[in-house]
Design an enzyme around this catalytic site. Structure first.
Site, PDB file in Angstrom:
ATOM      1  N   CYS A 145       2.119  20.531   1.966  1.00 29.73           N
ATOM      2  CA  CYS A 145       1.846  20.121   3.351  1.00 29.73           C
ATOM      3  C   CYS A 145       1.048  21.112   4.191  1.00 29.73           C
ATOM      4  O   CYS A 145      -0.069  20.825   4.626  1.00 29.73           O
ATOM      5  CB  CYS A 145       3.165  19.832   4.057  1.00 29.73           C
ATOM      6  SG  CYS A 145       4.140  18.531   3.280  1.00 29.73           S
ATOM      7  N   HIS A 167       3.665  20.691  11.432  1.00 28.10           N
ATOM      8  CA  HIS A 167       3.959  21.566  10.292  1.00 28.10           C
ATOM      9  C   HIS A 167       3.007  22.756  10.177  1.00 28.10           C
ATOM     10  O   HIS A 167       2.650  23.191   9.085  1.00 28.10           O
ATOM     11  CB  HIS A 167       3.966  20.772   8.980  1.00 28.10           C
ATOM     12  CG  HIS A 167       4.876  21.380   7.957  1.00 28.10           C
ATOM     13  ND1 HIS A 167       4.984  20.902   6.671  1.00 28.10           N
ATOM     14  CD2 HIS A 167       5.715  22.452   8.029  1.00 28.10           C
ATOM     15  CE1 HIS A 167       5.839  21.633   5.994  1.00 28.10           C
ATOM     16  NE2 HIS A 167       6.306  22.580   6.793  1.00 28.10           N
TER      17      HIS A 167
END
Length: 573
Positions: free
Chosen positions: A96, A152
């Site tokens: 990610c 994130h």
């Protein structure tokens, strides 16, 4: 020679479906010099800067879209891709944070210090503040910028938040993994908190709304309140289809014939996300944006095969540097494309969106030297040759070193125990431990992963630390040519050395107990004080303090959480 154990799929059947290529010994030249990323391309001849919608999905496997032959229904994505340009030589990162950081900065993760793992919720770490981000460049070009979805990229202090990094508005989660309805995220036993934010505030009132629907509705609301006469950039980072596997029941019902429960839920989530994209596209048309818009669709990494995803026929999965971890689903849909309805095999990497989109916006790239991305719009829109000839997938000096790697195995050029991967021209080199290396067809059987009858496994060659593939001829990485082509191996090892000389130190600080949501009103959010930030950025180590009394408090907090976690675990047992 490697020995493959294959049950349920014969070699002949694989060949009949076109999954293998025999032209794997075809010689090719390795490019010695890459083009300059700052090399200027003529600006697109648009009457006005286009509206840009960038859609990023989470953990969607390479096979998990209709036009890749999937059993999952994605009619919207299929139609948008068919009417635009499919990117079939498109690369992302295996997890990610790295993909998101490279999208936002246009730089390889070795140039931002994020080359190891992800940014974890309790780490005092975020996207380096000296990086000028993509939305900041678009703001300079006169764009209204909005983010919806998963960030994130760190949040330990307010300066790290999306609204401080170039976005006018933000609705989404800061961490990497939340419940689709409650927005709770646990970073270990007892370390749980709420994670849905509106701007810089906690969005408690949105709890209970399925995130895929919530995010699509927010995009529609943004478009309805903005004027199509003014350029807009919307970054839609869906949580879908990352775990936990949660979907409205009506979507699960469509896949009731799938025996594998994880695959059934995953398929439902993909189809739900597809309908959300349909609603976004409809809103673009309804409110007058579509005719002057560019829609980019991208996955962030390969699918997690044991959570319903499939990268078949590619090798590997999320978290690996095999093609199944780094080759992504990508396409561009726009009325502004000159050559539509085609498939492009131009080499494209996720870092390329930064200069490409800034160029489309008629922004200024001269004050952001050192980009690793290229402007690939001429390759996408007109079918011209891609300016990109190589991709550094990564160099991670902190990842567990391969047991059998050595500097000697790397011809004295490179320590093959170090995890690294690079693509130059047709050739791809991997060193160290690339990660889980099997080929896994879509898991539709009831008992998988308890049964392994439809899994093709590599049963030999586990003592290796270096692999070479001709990716053009052998996209499924079945024929290791490292022994046959030592000349190519040496060339690619030298390219790794070149990149490694430009790498900055890894940013991967220790976790801090003060990040616990209990100290932040029950929610994940910025937690570092100004004193902490000043100390750490002055060179001090996290969790250390010039004040002994303050340090003692941290020790007590550590002890408290150790005892709490022990009690929670004992209760579960």
């Amino acid at each position: 020679m490697a020995v493959y154990a294959l049950t349920g799929f014969s070699l002949v059947s694989l060949l009949s479906f076109g999954y293998l290529s025999w032209d794997w010994m075809k010689p090719s030249l390795v490019a010695d010099v890459a083009m300059d990323p700052m090399e200027k391309s003529p600006p697109p001849a648009f009457a006005r800067p286009p509206h840009i919608i960038f859609i990023l999905t989470d953990d969607q496997g390479y096979h998990d879209v209709g036009y890749h032959g999937s059993d999952i229904q994605t009619p919207t994505l299929d139609r948008l891709a068919a009417e635009g340009v499919k990117l079939e030589n498109y690369y992302i990162q295996p997890i990610c944070t790295p993909s998101r950081s490279q999208l936002i900065t246009g730089r390889y993760q070795i140039h931002t210090g994020l080359q190891h793992s992800i940014i974890r919720p309790r780490q005092p770490n975020c996207l380096p503040l000296d990086q000028v981000t993509l939305p900041q460049k678009l703001q300079e070009a006169g764009y209204s910028t909005h983010m919806v979805g998963k960030w994130h990229l760190g949040f330990y202090k307010k300066e790290c938040l999306p609204t401080r990094r170039g976005f006018d508005t933000f609705l989404g989660s800061l961490t990497g993994n939340v419940d689709y309805y409650t927005y709770d995220n646990c970073d270990g036993p007892g370390v749980c908190g709420y994670d849905l934010h509106e701007g810089e505030d906690v969005a408690w009132d949105q709890s209970g709304k399925y995130s895929t629907f919530l995010y699509a509705q927010r995009v529609s609301k943004i478009l309805a309140s903005h004027s199509p006469k003014e350029p807009i950039f919307i970054y839609v980072a869906f949580q879908a289809v990352h775990t936990p596997l949660q979907s409205p029941k009506e979507y699960i019902y469509r896949y009731r014939s799938m025996g594998n429960v994880a695959r059934r839920k995953y398929a439902a989530m993909v189809t739900c996300m597809d309908e959300a994209v349909k609603n976004i596209t409809w809103a673009l048309k309804k409110y007058g944006y579509y005719d002057n818009s560019v829609i980019v669709f991208s996955t962030d990494n390969g699918g997690q095969t044991f959570s319903g995803g499939s990268n078949w026929p590619l090798r590997g999965r999320k978290g690996t540097y095999w093609e199944g971890g780094v080759r992504g689903i990508g396409f561009v849909h726009s009325p502004l494309i000159k050559r539509k309805r085609r498939t492009s095999w131009a080499l494209v990497h996720i870092t390329d969106w930064y200069p490409t989109l800034v160029s489309l916006a008629r922004g200024n790239l001269s004050n952001v030297p050192g980009l690793d991305g290229y402007n690939v719009w001429p390759a996408i829109s007109e079918g011209k040759e891609s300016p990109r000839t190589e991709i550094l997938h990564n160099i991670d000096p902190l990842y567990n070193h391969a047991k059998y790697g050595s500097l000697e195995d790397g011809f004295g050029i490179w320590n093959t125990a170090v995890q690294a991967s690079i693509r130059v021209g047709e050739w791809k080199l991997l060193t160290g431990d690339p990660g889980y290396s099997d080929w896994i067809p879509p898991q539709t059987l009831t008992n998988f992963p308890g049964s392994w009858w439809n899994l093709e496994r590599l049963t030999d060659g586990l003592r290796k630390s270096m692999w070479l593939f001709n990716i053009t001829a052998d996209p499924y990485e079945r024929y290791d040519l490292s022994d046959q082509r030592p000349d190519v191996v040496r060339t690619l090892l030298m390219r790794l050395v070149h990149y490694n000389r430009t790498a900055i130190p890894v940013r991967y600080p220790a976790e801090n107990p003060r990040a616990h949501p209990d100290f932040n009103g029950g929610a994940w959010g910025p937690w570092a004080s100004e004193d902490d930030v000043e100390e750490w950025e002055g060179g001090g180590e996290p969790l250390k303090s010039r004040n002994k009394k303050k340090k003692c408090k941290i020790c007590k907090l550590r002890s408290f959480f150790r005892k709490l976690n022990t009690r929670l675990m004992s209760n579960r047992i």
